[in-house]
Each structure stands twice: as structure tokens, then as C-alpha cells.
Design a protein around this motif. Sequence first.
Motif, PDB file in Angstrom:
ATOM      1  N   ILE A 222      21.324 -72.914 -75.235  1.00  0.00           N
ATOM      2  CA  ILE A 222      22.632 -73.044 -75.870  1.00  0.00           C
ATOM      3  C   ILE A 222      22.763 -74.425 -76.504  1.00  0.00           C
ATOM      4  O   ILE A 222      22.649 -75.450 -75.832  1.00  0.00           O
ATOM      5  CB  ILE A 222      23.764 -72.824 -74.859  1.00  0.00           C
ATOM      6  N   ASP A 223      23.044 -74.434 -77.784  1.00  0.00           N
ATOM      7  CA  ASP A 223      23.207 -75.672 -78.551  1.00  0.00           C
ATOM      8  C   ASP A 223      24.586 -76.293 -78.290  1.00  0.00           C
ATOM      9  O   ASP A 223      25.538 -75.600 -77.953  1.00  0.00           O
ATOM     10  CB  ASP A 223      23.052 -75.338 -80.039  1.00  0.00           C
ATOM     11  N   THR A 224      24.687 -77.619 -78.455  1.00  0.00           N
ATOM     12  CA  THR A 224      25.956 -78.373 -78.489  1.00  0.00           C
ATOM     13  C   THR A 224      26.924 -77.984 -77.373  1.00  0.00           C
ATOM     14  O   THR A 224      28.120 -77.768 -77.603  1.00  0.00           O
ATOM     15  CB  THR A 224      26.644 -78.202 -79.870  1.00  0.00           C
ATOM     16  N   VAL A 225      26.443 -77.958 -76.141  1.00  0.00           N
ATOM     17  CA  VAL A 225      27.271 -77.524 -75.008  1.00  0.00           C
ATOM     18  C   VAL A 225      28.441 -78.467 -74.757  1.00  0.00           C
ATOM     19  O   VAL A 225      29.553 -78.029 -74.438  1.00  0.00           O
ATOM     20  CB  VAL A 225      26.396 -77.370 -73.753  1.00  0.00           C
ATOM     21  N   LYS A 226      28.238 -79.763 -74.917  1.00  0.00           N
ATOM     22  CA  LYS A 226      29.318 -80.701 -74.587  1.00  0.00           C
ATOM     23  C   LYS A 226      30.469 -80.638 -75.587  1.00  0.00           C
ATOM     24  O   LYS A 226      31.532 -81.236 -75.351  1.00  0.00           O
ATOM     25  CB  LYS A 226      28.779 -82.131 -74.508  1.00  0.00           C
ATOM     26  N   HIS A 227      30.267 -79.912 -76.689  1.00  0.00           N
ATOM     27  CA  HIS A 227      31.312 -79.814 -77.706  1.00  0.00           C
ATOM     28  C   HIS A 227      32.262 -78.645 -77.474  1.00  0.00           C
ATOM     29  O   HIS A 227      33.103 -78.337 -78.320  1.00  0.00           O
ATOM     30  CB  HIS A 227      30.672 -79.714 -79.092  1.00  0.00           C
ATOM     31  N   VAL A 228      32.109 -77.972 -76.346  1.00  0.00           N
ATOM     32  CA  VAL A 228      33.014 -76.896 -75.932  1.00  0.00           C
ATOM     33  C   VAL A 228      33.422 -77.174 -74.488  1.00  0.00           C
ATOM     34  O   VAL A 228      32.593 -77.623 -73.685  1.00  0.00           O
ATOM     35  CB  VAL A 228      32.330 -75.514 -76.036  1.00  0.00           C
ATOM     36  N   ARG A 229      34.681 -76.906 -74.159  1.00  0.00           N
ATOM     37  CA  ARG A 229      35.169 -77.193 -72.803  1.00  0.00           C
ATOM     38  C   ARG A 229      34.319 -76.445 -71.773  1.00  0.00           C
ATOM     39  O   ARG A 229      33.836 -75.340 -72.021  1.00  0.00           O
ATOM     40  CB  ARG A 229      36.646 -76.821 -72.677  1.00  0.00           C
ATOM     41  N   LYS A 230      34.183 -77.032 -70.600  1.00  0.00           N
ATOM     42  CA  LYS A 230      33.256 -76.519 -69.589  1.00  0.00           C
ATOM     43  C   LYS A 230      33.581 -75.093 -69.152  1.00  0.00           C
ATOM     44  O   LYS A 230      32.674 -74.277 -68.961  1.00  0.00           O
ATOM     45  CB  LYS A 230      33.246 -77.439 -68.363  1.00  0.00           C
ATOM     46  N   SER A 239      27.892 -63.133 -70.348  1.00  0.00           N
ATOM     47  CA  SER A 239      27.739 -62.065 -71.343  1.00  0.00           C
ATOM     48  C   SER A 239      26.282 -61.889 -71.741  1.00  0.00           C
ATOM     49  O   SER A 239      25.835 -60.774 -72.021  1.00  0.00           O
ATOM     50  CB  SER A 239      28.586 -62.374 -72.578  1.00  0.00           C
ATOM     51  N   ALA A 240      25.538 -62.990 -71.767  1.00  0.00           N
ATOM     52  CA  ALA A 240      24.103 -62.902 -72.083  1.00  0.00           C
ATOM     53  C   ALA A 240      23.350 -62.204 -70.962  1.00  0.00           C
ATOM     54  O   ALA A 240      22.431 -61.423 -71.202  1.00  0.00           O
ATOM     55  CB  ALA A 240      23.534 -64.286 -72.333  1.00  0.00           C
ATOM     56  N   GLY A 241      23.717 -62.506 -69.723  1.00  0.00           N
ATOM     57  CA  GLY A 241      23.108 -61.831 -68.578  1.00  0.00           C
ATOM     58  C   GLY A 241      21.701 -62.270 -68.259  1.00  0.00           C
ATOM     59  O   GLY A 241      20.996 -61.596 -67.502  1.00  0.00           O
ATOM     60  N   VAL A 242      21.272 -63.399 -68.834  1.00  0.00           N
ATOM     61  CA  VAL A 242      19.933 -63.924 -68.571  1.00  0.00           C
ATOM     62  C   VAL A 242      20.042 -65.418 -68.293  1.00  0.00           C
ATOM     63  O   VAL A 242      21.115 -66.013 -68.380  1.00  0.00           O
ATOM     64  CB  VAL A 242      18.976 -63.666 -69.760  1.00  0.00           C
ATOM     65  N   PHE A 243      18.933 -66.027 -67.976  1.00  0.00           N
ATOM     66  CA  PHE A 243      18.865 -67.461 -67.722  1.00  0.00           C
ATOM     67  C   PHE A 243      19.412 -68.241 -68.912  1.00  0.00           C
ATOM     68  O   PHE A 243      19.126 -67.927 -70.070  1.00  0.00           O
ATOM     69  CB  PHE A 243      17.409 -67.848 -67.456  1.00  0.00           C
ATOM     70  N   SER A 244      20.199 -69.273 -68.627  1.00  0.00           N
ATOM     71  CA  SER A 244      20.779 -70.089 -69.701  1.00  0.00           C
ATOM     72  C   SER A 244      20.445 -71.556 -69.500  1.00  0.00           C
ATOM     73  O   SER A 244      20.532 -72.077 -68.382  1.00  0.00           O
ATOM     74  CB  SER A 244      22.297 -69.905 -69.751  1.00  0.00           C
ATOM     75  N   MET A 245      20.048 -72.215 -70.573  1.00  0.00           N
ATOM     76  CA  MET A 245      19.750 -73.644 -70.571  1.00  0.00           C
ATOM     77  C   MET A 245      20.545 -74.295 -71.699  1.00  0.00           C
ATOM     78  O   MET A 245      20.490 -73.835 -72.835  1.00  0.00           O
ATOM     79  CB  MET A 245      18.252 -73.889 -70.769  1.00  0.00           C
ATOM     80  N   GLY A 246      21.305 -75.340 -71.380  1.00  0.00           N
ATOM     81  CA  GLY A 246      22.187 -75.927 -72.374  1.00  0.00           C
ATOM     82  C   GLY A 246      21.817 -77.332 -72.780  1.00  0.00           C
ATOM     83  O   GLY A 246      21.204 -78.085 -72.013  1.00  0.00           O
ATOM     84  N   GLU A 247      22.233 -77.704 -73.991  1.00  0.00           N
ATOM     85  CA  GLU A 247      22.016 -79.042 -74.519  1.00  0.00           C
ATOM     86  C   GLU A 247      23.286 -79.868 -74.357  1.00  0.00           C
ATOM     87  O   GLU A 247      24.316 -79.553 -74.941  1.00  0.00           O
ATOM     88  CB  GLU A 247      21.649 -78.975 -76.005  1.00  0.00           C
ATOM     89  N   ALA A 253      23.261 -89.231 -66.623  1.00  0.00           N
ATOM     90  CA  ALA A 253      23.191 -88.091 -65.712  1.00  0.00           C
ATOM     91  C   ALA A 253      24.546 -87.759 -65.106  1.00  0.00           C
ATOM     92  O   ALA A 253      24.832 -86.598 -64.809  1.00  0.00           O
ATOM     93  CB  ALA A 253      22.177 -88.367 -64.598  1.00  0.00           C
ATOM     94  N   THR A 254      25.410 -88.757 -64.933  1.00  0.00           N
ATOM     95  CA  THR A 254      26.731 -88.485 -64.366  1.00  0.00           C
ATOM     96  C   THR A 254      27.595 -87.697 -65.342  1.00  0.00           C
ATOM     97  O   THR A 254      28.527 -86.990 -64.918  1.00  0.00           O
ATOM     98  CB  THR A 254      27.459 -89.786 -63.978  1.00  0.00           C
ATOM     99  N   TYR A 255      27.314 -87.800 -66.635  1.00  0.00           N
ATOM    100  CA  TYR A 255      28.035 -87.020 -67.650  1.00  0.00           C
ATOM    101  C   TYR A 255      27.414 -85.633 -67.819  1.00  0.00           C
ATOM    102  O   TYR A 255      28.117 -84.623 -67.911  1.00  0.00           O
ATOM    103  CB  TYR A 255      28.015 -87.766 -68.983  1.00  0.00           C
ATOM    104  N   ILE A 256      26.084 -85.575 -67.836  1.00  0.00           N
ATOM    105  CA  ILE A 256      25.390 -84.308 -68.070  1.00  0.00           C
ATOM    106  C   ILE A 256      25.508 -83.379 -66.865  1.00  0.00           C
ATOM    107  O   ILE A 256      25.784 -82.180 -66.997  1.00  0.00           O
ATOM    108  CB  ILE A 256      23.890 -84.550 -68.359  1.00  0.00           C
ATOM    109  N   GLY A 257      25.307 -83.920 -65.669  1.00  0.00           N
ATOM    110  CA  GLY A 257      25.156 -83.125 -64.465  1.00  0.00           C
ATOM    111  C   GLY A 257      26.242 -82.095 -64.200  1.00  0.00           C
ATOM    112  O   GLY A 257      25.934 -80.946 -63.847  1.00  0.00           O
ATOM    113  N   PRO A 258      27.526 -82.443 -64.323  1.00  0.00           N
ATOM    114  CA  PRO A 258      28.574 -81.471 -64.005  1.00  0.00           C
ATOM    115  C   PRO A 258      28.513 -80.180 -64.814  1.00  0.00           C
ATOM    116  O   PRO A 258      29.016 -79.144 -64.353  1.00  0.00           O
ATOM    117  CB  PRO A 258      29.863 -82.251 -64.302  1.00  0.00           C
ATOM    118  N   TYR A 259      27.890 -80.207 -65.978  1.00  0.00           N
ATOM    119  CA  TYR A 259      27.797 -78.985 -66.775  1.00  0.00           C
ATOM    120  C   TYR A 259      26.943 -77.925 -66.084  1.00  0.00           C
ATOM    121  O   TYR A 259      27.063 -76.742 -66.382  1.00  0.00           O
ATOM    122  CB  TYR A 259      27.231 -79.297 -68.166  1.00  0.00           C
ATOM    123  N   GLN A 260      26.077 -78.346 -65.144  1.00  0.00           N
ATOM    124  CA  GLN A 260      25.254 -77.357 -64.452  1.00  0.00           C
ATOM    125  C   GLN A 260      26.063 -76.526 -63.461  1.00  0.00           C
ATOM    126  O   GLN A 260      25.556 -75.532 -62.927  1.00  0.00           O
ATOM    127  CB  GLN A 260      24.064 -78.016 -63.745  1.00  0.00           C
TER     128      GLN A 260
END
Length: 456
Positions: A222-230, A239-247, A253-260
Motif C-alpha cells: 500500500i502506497d502513501t499510508v501516512k497520508h490517510v488516517r490510521k 477488503s483485500a483479504g491478503v497480507f498487507s505491507m504499507g509505506e 520508528a516511533t512514528y512508523i511503528g503505530p501503523y502496524q
Amino acid sequence: MARASKIFASVTGAAALLLLTALKLSTPVMAASVDDWRGRAIYQIVTDRFYQGDGGNNTACADLSLYCGGTFDGISQKLDYIQGMGFDAIWISPVVENMADGYHGYWAQDFYAVNPNFGTLVSLKNLVQAAHARQMYVMLDVVANHAGFPGNFSTTNPFNASTDYHTECNINNWNDQTQVEQCWVTGQLSDLNTEDSWVQAELGRIVSWWVNKVGGFDGIRIDTVKHVRKDFWPGFAGSAGVFSMGEVFSSDATYIGPYQNYIDSLHGYSMFYALRNVFQQKQSMWDISNQVWTDEQNFKDTSVLGNFIDNHDNPRFLNGQSANGIPTVYYGTEQVYAGGNDPANREPLWTSGFNTNTDMYNFFKTLNGVRLQDPFANKTMNIHVSDQIYTFTRGNTVVALSNVGSGQGVSATFSLPNAFQNGTVLTNVFNSADSITVVNGAVTVTIVNGLPGIYH
């Protein structure tokens, strides 16, 4: 490895860290859960730049900011080349029809149509089926944050009304999360109104349609993940129903991590910057150790982070002359491509002739071979750390990395876990004349020309 020792000792060290700290789980293809992806090794492809296919002119591209001619069929025809390096997954760039010159796929115009420059739905399905026949996963790049450039919204399908978008604005303060999420990336890309219930639902229908009804894909990037609310992301990924990896583009790391907490995995940007600092800028190897600890504190599961040293958004690692997770290698690294900023880092691969004799091609082949020999290997990080050497173990393999670079050497003696018995002899997979013996629970390694030692 003579050429490697002169040109890219730094990239081999970083790649060894990424590929050998992955935990491989043996599972059938197309199951596509988090555990199925854990430890896969991904080869990233920009479809337009990989291969035009048999019958194409396959000449150099005159303008890297325009379409160059790569196709789905071209990828299908070169899966041997990718699998020959030991990669068991591919990530392909977005496939939807784009605005003019959107060769990369991130300027969507019709979210329900395949980009005709790459082929047809049939050729896309054929690619996925061909990969699955080789027990390789396919990850589809998708965009939910924005469409292409603004203009007459009526030409964008299905988001054809101005109310489907946020009001146009620039991101002037990157510390203002509201601006980051609701203003327009680059000040030009039409930012979708993901607070609107219909837009949310339609984006879910789109990703489900591509993944489940069209492609049979095993995962999404998934592109541009931080540009959409969590809180948007669980519904979209579900909806995809499969493994998801976001940018989430950040070094923090303290900013990126919570998105997981909202999607399965993220690109390991925090480790990416640490690796560049260590192997390009020759900063202390302690930076890797510190980043491993920091990531463990801030991510829910570092074993599925998508760690990388190159990608389409950053200058190639070699332009500037591992970690736990899923290693991702950007196409062309095996051909020692060294392009700078976009689009110089998106060179056509076909001009290389798909040479399987380069040092880096064979480096990845050897490294992935070690990774696959012991699929359930446990890792012990930080066996020995100094300013110039970082060591860890993976199963019955000892890995020693250094940032000293070519033309230099460094040695270290350190203790090993109890699983390594006295008298055990381990040989460097890159140099059969280089062996180490466990004596009193310890070994001494010598790094030559900055190249990693993989003792197995």
C-alpha cells in the motif's frame, strides 16, 4: 567476487543482514497470510522498466520520465532470471490505467481498468499463474490515498466528482498530521476524501476486485499510508483479504511503528536509514544494534517488516558508494545499477542483457541459498558489536559484517551460543579457503575488503 570487493562491499553487507535475518516458514503458495509471507524474499519490479518481452525492440529508453515499454508478458518470460537468484516473491508496480506518462502506476485515472501499456487482464492473470506454478508469491502495489493530477474529475473512474476529493492544499508543515493526511501529495495529486463513507467503501471494493476476482494476488503493498488516517486501513486491508505491507516514509520508528496496529506490515524505513548511515557513511556498526532494539520497542512484529536497501523512491544504494523481517531487493541491484533520484533510479533492466554472471547476481543466489537451507533457523542478534564489525547467528550459520569498505580488513574474536560445539569448523560460503573453528566456545573472523563472512 573481485569486482564486488572493489565496487560494492557496502551493499553486500547490508544485503546479507536483510536476507539472512529472515525467518522462512514452509507453506503452500496462495495461502497469503502473515505467517505465509514471514521470511519470503521479495524482488521488486517496476513493470515498465523490467522487460518489453520477446519481440520488443528492448533498446535503451530515451526519456526515463516516459513509458519505456515493459510488460506483464516480459515479467512472465523472465521469472527464471528472478528465481535463479533464489527469490520466492515478486512485488509489481500498480497495474491500473493511469494519466498520461504514468509509467510507474501512481497516477490512477481508471481504478477498474488495466494499464494497456503493460498488457491485458489476461496477460496479468497469466503472470500470476506463472509465478504460482513456481511457488512464487505475487504482491500487487495499490494506492488508496490519491488519484492522478487534478483537472476534470469526470474523467476519473469511479471518483468522478469534486466531492470525492479533499479541497486542494499543499503540505507546508510535515509535523501537522492533518495536513499530511488531507492535503495533496506534491501539491498536485488529487487527494481522495477517505472520510466519505462512499469513497471508503468503493476503495474497498476496488482492492477486493483486483486481488480476489482479477489477479489472485497473494499480498498488497500500500502506497502513501501516512497520508490517510490510521483507522481507515483495517477496513481497506480487510477488503483485500491478503497480507498487507504499507509505506510510511519516515526514518522515525516511533512514528512508523503505530501503523502496524492497523495493517500487517510496513516497509522498514527506520532500518533503511540506519543501514545507509553504516555502510555508506561509515558510521558505527552500533547503529545497527541500536536500531534493532529501537524497532523491537516500536513495532508490533519486526519479523514481517519489509526491509530494503533500494527502492523506486530513493537513490540506489550504490549511488552513494540484517535486520529482522522480509527482505526486499529492488530490480537492477543485481546488475549493480547506481541511478540517482527519480527517475534516474528507474532504469530499464533489459539493457543489462539479464546477465546471470555478475557478482551481485551470484551474491544473491548464494545468500538466498543459505537462507533456504535451514527454513526454520532461529536468529541471535548482537553476538558481537563494535564500531567496525556486527555479527549474528542464524541457525548453524555465523554472519560477520563490516563497514570498513574495500581495500581494508578487520578481525574480531567473540563467543558463540552453546549450540556451536568446540571443534566445529565453519566455512565462508563466498570463499572456501576461509574457515573458522570453534575453540573454547569462541571464533575469530577476519573481514577482507569489507565483504561479509557467511560461515556455514
